[in-house]
Every structure is written in structure tokens, then in C-alpha cells.
Design a protein around this motif. Structure first.
Motif, mmCIF file in Angstrom:
data_model
loop_
_atom_site.group_PDB
_atom_site.id
_atom_site.type_symbol
_atom_site.label_atom_id
_atom_site.label_comp_id
_atom_site.label_asym_id
_atom_site.label_seq_id
_atom_site.Cartn_x
_atom_site.Cartn_y
_atom_site.Cartn_z
ATOM 1 N N LYS A 133 38.457 37.736 43.888
ATOM 2 C CA LYS A 133 38.138 38.324 45.185
ATOM 3 C C LYS A 133 36.990 37.602 45.883
ATOM 4 C CE LYS A 133 39.895 41.436 46.531
ATOM 5 N NZ LYS A 133 41.139 41.578 47.326
ATOM 6 N N GLY A 134 36.326 36.699 45.179
ATOM 7 C CA GLY A 134 35.207 35.990 45.787
ATOM 8 C C GLY A 134 33.945 36.803 45.873
ATOM 9 N N TRP A 135 33.818 37.804 44.997
ATOM 10 C CA TRP A 135 32.615 38.634 44.969
ATOM 11 C C TRP A 135 31.627 38.036 43.974
ATOM 12 C CZ3 TRP A 135 36.090 43.545 44.278
ATOM 13 C CH2 TRP A 135 36.681 43.850 45.511
ATOM 14 N N ALA A 136 31.241 36.801 44.221
ATOM 15 C CA ALA A 136 30.423 36.049 43.268
ATOM 16 C C ALA A 136 29.089 36.709 42.921
ATOM 17 C CB ALA A 136 30.178 34.632 43.799
ATOM 18 N N PRO A 137 28.355 37.315 43.850
ATOM 19 C CA PRO A 137 27.055 37.883 43.475
ATOM 20 C C PRO A 137 27.125 38.945 42.389
ATOM 21 C CG PRO A 137 27.227 37.693 45.851
ATOM 22 C CD PRO A 137 28.579 37.380 45.297
ATOM 23 N N ALA A 138 28.288 39.600 42.232
ATOM 24 C CA ALA A 138 28.378 40.680 41.249
ATOM 25 C C ALA A 138 28.731 40.191 39.861
ATOM 26 C CB ALA A 138 29.425 41.705 41.695
ATOM 27 N N LEU A 139 28.994 38.896 39.715
ATOM 28 C CA LEU A 139 29.490 38.406 38.433
ATOM 29 C C LEU A 139 28.491 38.588 37.312
ATOM 30 C CD1 LEU A 139 31.338 35.133 39.437
ATOM 31 C CD2 LEU A 139 32.330 37.225 38.533
ATOM 32 N N SER A 140 27.220 38.406 37.600
ATOM 33 C CA SER A 140 26.241 38.493 36.528
ATOM 34 C C SER A 140 26.182 39.871 35.916
ATOM 35 C CB SER A 140 24.848 38.122 37.067
ATOM 36 O OG SER A 140 24.497 39.014 38.118
ATOM 37 N N ALA A 141 26.512 40.884 36.716
ATOM 38 C CA ALA A 141 26.460 42.251 36.200
ATOM 39 C C ALA A 141 27.751 42.686 35.555
ATOM 40 C CB ALA A 141 26.109 43.217 37.330
ATOM 41 N N GLU A 165 36.922 38.313 36.001
ATOM 42 C CA GLU A 165 37.977 37.506 36.631
ATOM 43 C C GLU A 165 38.426 38.121 37.950
ATOM 44 O OE1 GLU A 165 38.265 34.699 35.412
ATOM 45 O OE2 GLU A 165 37.232 35.159 33.544
ATOM 46 N N VAL A 166 38.451 39.456 38.025
ATOM 47 C CA VAL A 166 38.794 40.110 39.291
ATOM 48 C C VAL A 166 37.772 39.754 40.353
ATOM 49 C CG1 VAL A 166 39.024 42.336 40.457
ATOM 50 C CG2 VAL A 166 40.040 42.005 38.200
ATOM 51 N N TRP A 167 36.481 39.792 39.975
ATOM 52 C CA TRP A 167 35.430 39.454 40.937
ATOM 53 C C TRP A 167 35.574 38.003 41.407
ATOM 54 C CZ3 TRP A 167 35.219 44.219 39.924
ATOM 55 C CH2 TRP A 167 34.261 45.053 40.465
ATOM 56 N N ARG A 168 35.931 37.118 40.507
ATOM 57 C CA ARG A 168 36.117 35.708 40.891
ATOM 58 C C ARG A 168 37.317 35.557 41.827
ATOM 59 N NH1 ARG A 168 34.703 34.911 35.214
ATOM 60 N NH2 ARG A 168 32.650 33.913 35.100
ATOM 61 N N ILE A 179 40.655 51.426 38.432
ATOM 62 C CA ILE A 179 39.605 50.923 39.330
ATOM 63 C C ILE A 179 39.773 49.428 39.575
ATOM 64 C CG2 ILE A 179 37.123 50.478 39.481
ATOM 65 C CD1 ILE A 179 36.716 53.177 38.045
ATOM 66 N N LEU A 180 40.065 48.672 38.525
ATOM 67 C CA LEU A 180 40.267 47.230 38.691
ATOM 68 C C LEU A 180 41.504 46.942 39.533
ATOM 69 C CD1 LEU A 180 39.381 45.860 35.127
ATOM 70 C CD2 LEU A 180 37.990 45.796 37.201
ATOM 71 N N ALA A 181 42.557 47.745 39.364
ATOM 72 C CA ALA A 181 43.756 47.564 40.181
ATOM 73 C C ALA A 181 43.444 47.812 41.655
ATOM 74 C CB ALA A 181 44.860 48.502 39.698
ATOM 75 N N ASP A 182 42.688 48.865 41.946
ATOM 76 C CA ASP A 182 42.296 49.142 43.335
ATOM 77 C C ASP A 182 41.430 48.018 43.895
ATOM 78 O OD1 ASP A 182 43.655 51.538 43.224
ATOM 79 O OD2 ASP A 182 41.877 52.720 42.728
ATOM 80 N N ALA A 183 40.546 47.480 43.057
ATOM 81 C CA ALA A 183 39.682 46.385 43.512
ATOM 82 C C ALA A 183 40.499 45.145 43.849
ATOM 83 C CB ALA A 183 38.649 46.069 42.431
ATOM 84 N N LEU A 184 41.544 44.878 43.073
ATOM 85 C CA LEU A 184 42.385 43.706 43.344
ATOM 86 C C LEU A 184 43.068 43.804 44.698
ATOM 87 C CD1 LEU A 184 43.958 43.189 39.813
ATOM 88 C CD2 LEU A 184 42.788 41.414 41.117
ATOM 89 N N GLU A 185 43.444 45.007 45.101
ATOM 90 C CA GLU A 185 44.163 45.183 46.364
ATOM 91 C C GLU A 185 43.236 45.551 47.519
ATOM 92 O OE1 GLU A 185 48.592 46.467 44.963
ATOM 93 O OE2 GLU A 185 47.143 48.094 45.232
ATOM 94 N N ALA A 186 41.926 45.629 47.265
ATOM 95 C CA ALA A 186 40.978 45.970 48.328
ATOM 96 C C ALA A 186 40.859 44.821 49.323
ATOM 97 C CB ALA A 186 39.618 46.286 47.722
ATOM 98 N N ARG A 187 40.642 45.162 50.566
ATOM 99 C CA ARG A 187 40.499 44.163 51.622
ATOM 100 C C ARG A 187 39.038 43.958 52.032
ATOM 101 N NH1 ARG A 187 45.356 42.924 54.059
ATOM 102 N NH2 ARG A 187 47.123 44.228 53.474
ATOM 103 N N GLU A 188 38.121 44.706 51.418
ATOM 104 C CA GLU A 188 36.716 44.609 51.777
ATOM 105 C C GLU A 188 36.124 43.286 51.279
ATOM 106 O OE1 GLU A 188 38.088 47.091 50.293
ATOM 107 O OE2 GLU A 188 37.862 48.878 51.550
ATOM 108 N N ALA A 189 35.048 42.898 51.926
ATOM 109 C CA ALA A 189 34.351 41.669 51.540
ATOM 110 C C ALA A 189 33.398 41.893 50.382
ATOM 111 C CB ALA A 189 33.588 41.100 52.737
#
Length: 717
Positions: free
Chosen positions: A698-706, A693-696, A633-643
Motif C-alpha cells: 500500500k506504500g504506507w512506508a512510515p508504519a513499517l517499523s512498528a 508486506e501489506v504496508w509495503r 483487518i488486513l483484508a480491509d487494509a488491502l482494499e482501502a483507498r486511503e493514503a
């Protein structure tokens, strides 16, 4: 050995030229020898014969291309650019084709340069150059047939030297000292691991190239056993059984960790001694210090275990002690005759058919390919270099093109490194040649120095590029002096080197640059996926028994190779402009965490010899499935193009993957089940910080707290 081979070939050319009284024709022959030497790869005599025949065929085609286009500069420039692109793309097939392509491109420029600067006619220059190439090819093939062992022995010696350094770096992590900068030590270990993995790959190719259809000779069987032992040593050395901070706190008042550290340091010394012994073809000396250190270590661990229940830290210490004991035993078998039948098959990475070769090339024909971007960039650079050469009417302008070819690398950082080294080597070589010409004005002495310079160039081109460039510059200046054409060569050589290097540097910066920020997410995803595959193959070993067959070794090598690619990418990124980098602190933390997960999995691989068949229980398999799914799942998230995070990654946020140890539950497990449960739990606890670190990245900052539930391990561990 490369230098000695070149010395023999060049000395024979010099002797024949002086004996026949044809000194004016020596330079084209020498250039042909150099071009042929640039196509050489580590191979057996049959492989070298095939490679040299292919190189000669490519050389003839390049020579014809120059002959046909020399009167028309624009056409020559176009053919050069197209040749550069096509030849560079051939590097996708294998290292052999990459070397042939590079040598052919260099010979193209040599032929054009000789036709413009030599006193001979163009149609006379090329046969001499091809004769030099054929002569060196003959020397290379005969050398490989008569002396097949030294290259393999050298590779193994280098490998064990790097393993020794790795063991010393690993020993630093076991130091039970408070406030130690273990994050920095982990980073140094991860970066050095890349060098070890690269050496393992080079050694494997050197051995594989000498394996035939018949039973290998005894020396090659010994080399194969030493290589497989090095793989085992690397797996055991890269293992981790617990957070080192926890071990340091738990055994701060004991000398047990110091004794473990001493065993690891002594095995590192043993690897270095073994490296020297291999290079010198003698048996290593053992004084029994390692055996006594292991006895002391096991006594210290037994003393801690006496009269108390096994805690999490004590179990980890016991597993560490067992692993170090087994590590020392592997060293004892390195130079001993093989015991029993061992799977010694290796993976053939060369294309077997034209269809397979075309499929490899076709996958690289995309701007997302690093090789394709490099090929296009090199072609554009050579066209610009040709334009500068003709606009300035520089009689030595082909040196600009040679500098571009030698300096241009797929990575921006590597290009700048090569550029700096080439300029330094050119300055040193010009000064040295100027001094030698005045100290030794005699033609015979200068010819002898010319041969020595050529041998040094070819002998050091892979190990010390500054020395190599200094030597080839010295060779060039001595050659022009003997031909009576030395006037203005020194400033021209320096200026053309700077111009060619500047063109290559600007192209690496502005023309389809291969910034590591573009490659990093894919490399990081590949590291996680190969770890999941490695875990899958480890579990199969626990269910069927230890078997070091090709499938398992390949899964292990791919995991370490992906980890090494990630560490090399970070090193290259740190040398790139700040504006094109990712957050290097985040990348560094991700690399450390990913490498730590691999260490925990390597510990499972290292303890395969202790397993009983069908050792994997349902709870353990469930843990392994959760870890493999999380890594995927983390590997797929790293290569995802979604915002925003994909659905699977968002669902992962709400799962607590950091299993807690239950001492009552662990007590009911067998030793093997406890080992599996502990190592998988350690790896699962790193999933939340890895996810953060994956979230950082990808710039998905709002999800970091969770993404970092309570109790998650520190990223620095």
C-alpha cells in the motif's frame, strides 16, 4: 476421446460427401462441425443435448445476422462487435455458456468468410454449416450417453497425478539440510497448489454434471468417493505443523525427518501409480513399502520421545508423523467400497433461474470487472481487424478476425502466450501442409488427411495449442487445395495470423488492460477472508465432531481456490511489463506467508478425527478470534483507498499477536487443546510479517517499523 469423436464425425461427413458426389459442399459442413465442437463442455448426455440445442439456436441467430448485414460492411462490423461483447458477457453464467458463446462467435466469422470465399451462394452455405453443427451435436450427445465414464476417469487420473507431484514437492521441504532454499521451494509448492486446486474444481464439475435426481450408478459413487478422498489427501498434504527450519535444526542429528520425507515421497509415488491405474482401468499394485516406511518413521519418533519431556519441536514431529500415517490410510480407502454414509452433496454453480442469471450478468457490467473489460477489448479488436481487412481488400481477411478471437484472453500474459503458440503452430502447419500436398497429390488421400487434421485439432485444442493450430492450418490448406483456390494462401495465412495477433496484443496492452496490479489487492484480501472463514468452520468441527459436510468442504475449497487465484495472478504478473507491476518481491513474500497460514489451518482440519466434543476452551477460542480479526483487518487494509492506514489497521500495529509458548501451560492442556493452541500460535506469529508486506504493497512506508515486533517469524518461513 475428443479426437476420436471428431474423427468419427468428420469421417462420416467425408464419406457421405464423396458418396453423394458433392465434394464442393464439404468445406461448409466441416466448418459447422468445428464450430459445434468448440461449444462442447464436459457434461452428461442430457446436459449436452440442452447445450447443443442452445448452440444451434445461437448459430441460427448468428447466421441471420450475417445474411442481413453482409451487403453493408459497416453494419456487419457493428453487429460483430456487439455480438462479441454480448456473447463474451454470457461467460459470466457458467462454463457451458462461455463455450456456446465462443462457438457462436466463431460461426459468425465462418459464415461471413464462407459467403465471401466460397463458390456457393451465401444462402446455400449456411444450411450446410448448420447441418454440420447439428450432425456433430448428435454424435456428441450419443457419445456422452454411451460412454459417460471416460471423461470422469480422465479427470480423476489427472487429479491424482498432480497430487503425486504436490507430495513430492512437499517432501523437499522436510529435508533436514542447512542453508536449503526453502523460500524457493515454498514458492514452487504454492504455484503448483494452484494447479491442484484447478484440477479439483474441474473434477468436481465433471462428477456433478453426471449426478441426477436418482441414486447414482456404482461407478459414479466410486468416482465421488475417490474425489472426496483426493480432497482429504490435499488437506493433509498441505498441512504444516512447524517452521521447517526449526525442525531441521532440532533433528539435524536424527534420521526422523528423513523417514518422514521418505513416507511423503512414497505416498507421492502411490498417487502417481494410482493415476496410471485409473487411466488404464486396472487396480494399482502395492508392495508394502509405504507401510514399512511408516513403521520405521513411527519407531524413530518413538525413540526420540523416549525418556524426555515433549518439546515444541518434538510435539510438531509427532503431529507430523500422525498426519502422514493418516494420509497413507486415506490411500487405502480410495478403491475400496465406501464405509457408512458420507455426505456426497456438491454445490451447483449454474444459475437456476433467469433472475439469478441476470444478477450474475449485472454484477459483471462494470469496468472493474475483468470479464467486462475483456468483452470490450475483444469488440474493439474485432472492429480494428475489420477495418484492416477492408482497407487492404484482403480476400482472406476474415482469418485476421479468427486469430483475434482465438488469441484474445482476459489476461495480457495469457494473450501473449496464445499469440506465440498460434504463430508457431501456423508456421509448422503451413510447412506440413505444403509437404503433404506434394507427397500425396491424390484427392482421396488428401481428404483423409484433412479428416485426421480436424480430429487432431479438436482433440488437442485444450492440451497443446501449438499442435492444435498446426492441425487446423493443415486442414485449411488441404481444403483450399481441393477447391482449387490454393494460390497465395500460404503467405496470406501467415500474414493474417501475424496481423490478427498483433492487434490482439496491442489491445491487451492499451485497451482497458487487465493488469494484475489492479487485481492483486482484492485477490490478496479475498485469500485472507476465506482463510478466516475456513478457520471458523474448522472450529465448529472441533466443537461438534468431524463431519465432511458440504459447508465445511465449501469453506475449505474457497480458501484453497483464493490461494490458487493469488498464485496464478503472481505468475501472470511476472510476464507483464515491468512498469505496470507491483513489487513482485513483496507479492511473492505475501503469497508465501498467506500460503503458510493456510498450511497451518489445514493441519487443524487434518487432525479433526482426533478431537473430542467441546474441545475448544475459552483461551483457544480467544486465540482464534484474534486471528480471524487480524485477517479481516488486513483484508480491509488491502482494499482501502486511503493514503494512510485505517484506524483498525493502525490499532493492530500496537497489538502483539505473536503468543509465546508456555511449557507449563501447555502441559496442563489436553492433546487437542495443545494442537489448537500451537497451530493458532504459529498462524498468529505470521500476522506481523504479513502486515509488513501489506504496508509495503500500500506504500504506507512510515508504519513499517512498528509492524514487525520482535520475535516475529521470518517471512520466508
Amino acid at each position: 476421446m475428443n479426437g476420436l469423436r471428431a474423427l468419427l464425425a468428420l469421417a462420416c461427413v467425408l464419406a457421405v460427401g464423396w458418396w453423394a458426389g458433392r465434394q464442393d459442399e464439404l468445406m461448409p459442413v466441416l466448418l459447422g462441425v468445428i464450430a459445434s465442437a468448440l461449444t462442447e463442455t464436459d457434461d452428461n448426455w442430457r446436459g449436452r443435448l440442452r447445450a447443443q440445442l442452445m448452440a444451434l439456436g445461437a448459430f441460427v441467430m448468428m447466421a441471420w445476422a450475417v445474411w442481413l448485414t453482409l451487403p453493408w460492411p459497416i453494419l456487419l462490423m457493428t453487429v460483430l462487435a456487439l455480438s462479441a461483447f454480448g456473447l463474451t458477457m454470457l461467460g459470466a453464467l457458467s462454463e457451458r455458456y462461455r463455450a456456446i458463446a465462443f462457438g457462436s462467435l466463431v460461426l459468425f466469422i465462418y459464415v461471413a468468410m464462407s459467403a465471401r470465399t466460397s463458390r456457393l451462394h451465401a444462402l446455400d452455405v449456411t444450411p450446410l454449416m448448420l447441418a454440420g453443427a447439428a450432425w456433430y451435436g448428435l454424435v456428441s450427445v450419443l457419445w456422452a450417453a454411451l460412454l459417460p465414464q471416460p471423461p470422469v476417469r480422465h479427470r480423476l487420473s489427472q487429479l491424482y497425478a498432480l497430487l503425486g507431484e504436490y507430495l513430492h514437492l512437499k517432501a523437499q521441504l522436510l529435508e533436514p539440510v542447512r542453508d536449503a532454499d526453502r523460500a524457493q521451494r515454498r514458492m514452487a509448492l504454492a504455484l503448483h497448489n494452484g494447479r491442484v486446486v484447478e484440477s479439483l474444481g474441474g473434477t468436481k464439475e465433471a462428477i456433478f454434471s453426471r449426478l441426477g435426481k436418482r441414486r447414482p450408478p456404482p461407478w459414479l459413487q466410486t468416482a465421488m468417493r475417490q474425489y472426496l478422498a483426493a480432497q482429504d489427501i490435499h488437506e493433509r498434504a498441505s498441512s504444516s505443523h512447524e517452521h521447517y527450519e526449526l525442525l531441521a535444526d532440532a533433528f539435524f542429528h536424527s534420521d526422523a525427518l528423513y523417514r518422514c520425507q521418505r513416507v511423503l515421497a512414497l505416498t507421492g509415488d502411490q498417487a502417481l501409480k494410482l493415476s496410471v491405474a485409473m487411466a488404464q482401468r486396472r487396480s494399482p499394485e502395492h508392495h508394502g513399502a509405504t507401510a514399512r516406511a511408516i513403521e520405521d518413521m513411527q519407531a524413530a519418533i518413538a525413540h526420540l520421545s523416549h525418556g524426555q519431556a515433549a518439546s515444541r519441536s518434538l510435539r510438531a514431529l509427532q503431529a507430523l508423523g500422525d498426519n502422514l500415517t493418516a494420509l497413507a490410510q486415506v490411500f487405502r480407502t480410495v478403491l475400496e467400497p465406501g464405509q457408512g454414509e458420507v455426505d456426497q452433496s456438491l454445490l451447483d454453480t449454474h444459475p437456476r433461474t433467469l433472475g439469478e442469471a441476470w444478477r450474475r450478468l449485472r454484477t459483471q457490467l462494470s469496468l472493474r470487472s475483468v470479464l467486462c473489460r475483456h468483452a470490450l477489448r475483444l469488440s474493439v479488436s474485432l472492429m480494428v481487424g475489420c477495418g484492416v481487412m477492408w482497407l487492404t481488400d484482403d480476400p482472406h481477411g476474415f482469418w485476421i478476425l479468427l486469430t483475434i478471437v482465438f488469441v484474445s484472453q482476459p489476461q495480457y500474459a495469457a494473450t501473449l502466450t496464445k499469440l506465440t503458440q498460434r504463430v508457431m503452430g501456423t508456421v509448422i502447419g503451413l510447412a506440413l501442409a505444403w509437404a503433404l500436398i506434394r507427397l500425396f497429390p491424390g484427392a482421396v488421400m488428401q481428404s483423409a488427411l484433412l479428416v485426421v487434421a480436424g480430429a487432431v485439432f479438436l482433440g488437442s485444442r485444450r492440451t497443446n495449442y501449438v499442435v492444435s493450430t498446426s492441425a487446423v492450418t493443415t486442414l485449411l490448406l488441404l481444403s483450399f487445395h481441393q477447391m482449387g483456390m490454393a494460390q497465395g494462401v500460404i503467405p496470406a495465412r501467415l500474414l493474417d495470423t501475424v496481423l490478427g495477433g498483433a492487434i490482439a496484443a496491442v489491445a491487451a496492452w492499451r485497451v482497458w488492460p487487465n493488469w494484475q496490479a489492479r487485481q492483486w489487492p482484492h485477490l490478496a484480501a479475498q485469500a485472507l477472508r476465506t482463510q478466516a472463514r475456513y478457520l471458523h468452520d474448522i472450529l465448529l468441527q472441533y466443537q461438534t465432531g468431524k463431519q465432511d459436510h458440504l459447508a465445511y468442504r465449501l469453506a475449505r475449497r474457497n480458501a484453497h481456490k483464493a490461494d490458487a487465484a493469488l498464485s496464478n495472478a503472481l505468475s501472470a504478473m511476472l510476464k507483464e511489463p515491468v512498469r505496470v507491476r507491483l513489487d513482485t518481491a513483496v507479492c511473492g513474500r505475501f503469497l508465501t506467508l498467506s500460503h503458510t497460514v493456510l498450511n497451518y489451518l489445514s493441519a487443524l482440519g487434518a487432525h479433526r478425527s482426533e478431537v473430542s466434543l467441546q474441545a475448544c476452551s475459552e483461551p483457544v477460542l480467544a486465540q482464534a478470534d484474534r486471528l480471524q480479526a487480524a485477517l479481516g483487518i488486513l483484508a480491509d487494509a488491502l482494499e482501502a483507498r486511503e493514503a494512510s492506514p485505517p484506524a483498525a489497521a493502525s490499532a493492530l500495529l500496537h497489538n502483539d499477536l505473536s503468543d509465546a509458548d508456555s511449557e507449563a501451560g501447555l502441559a496442563a492442556m489436553s492433546r487437542t487443546e495443545r494442537l489448537l493452541h500451537t497451530q493458532l500460535t504459529l498462524a498468529l506469529r505470521l500476522v506481523p510479517p504479513l502486515q509488513a508486506e501489506v504496508w509495503r504493497l500500500k506504500g504506507w512506508a512510515p508504519a513499517l517499523s512498528a509492524s514487525a515486533p520482535s520475535g516475529a517469524a521470518s517471512p520466508t518461513r
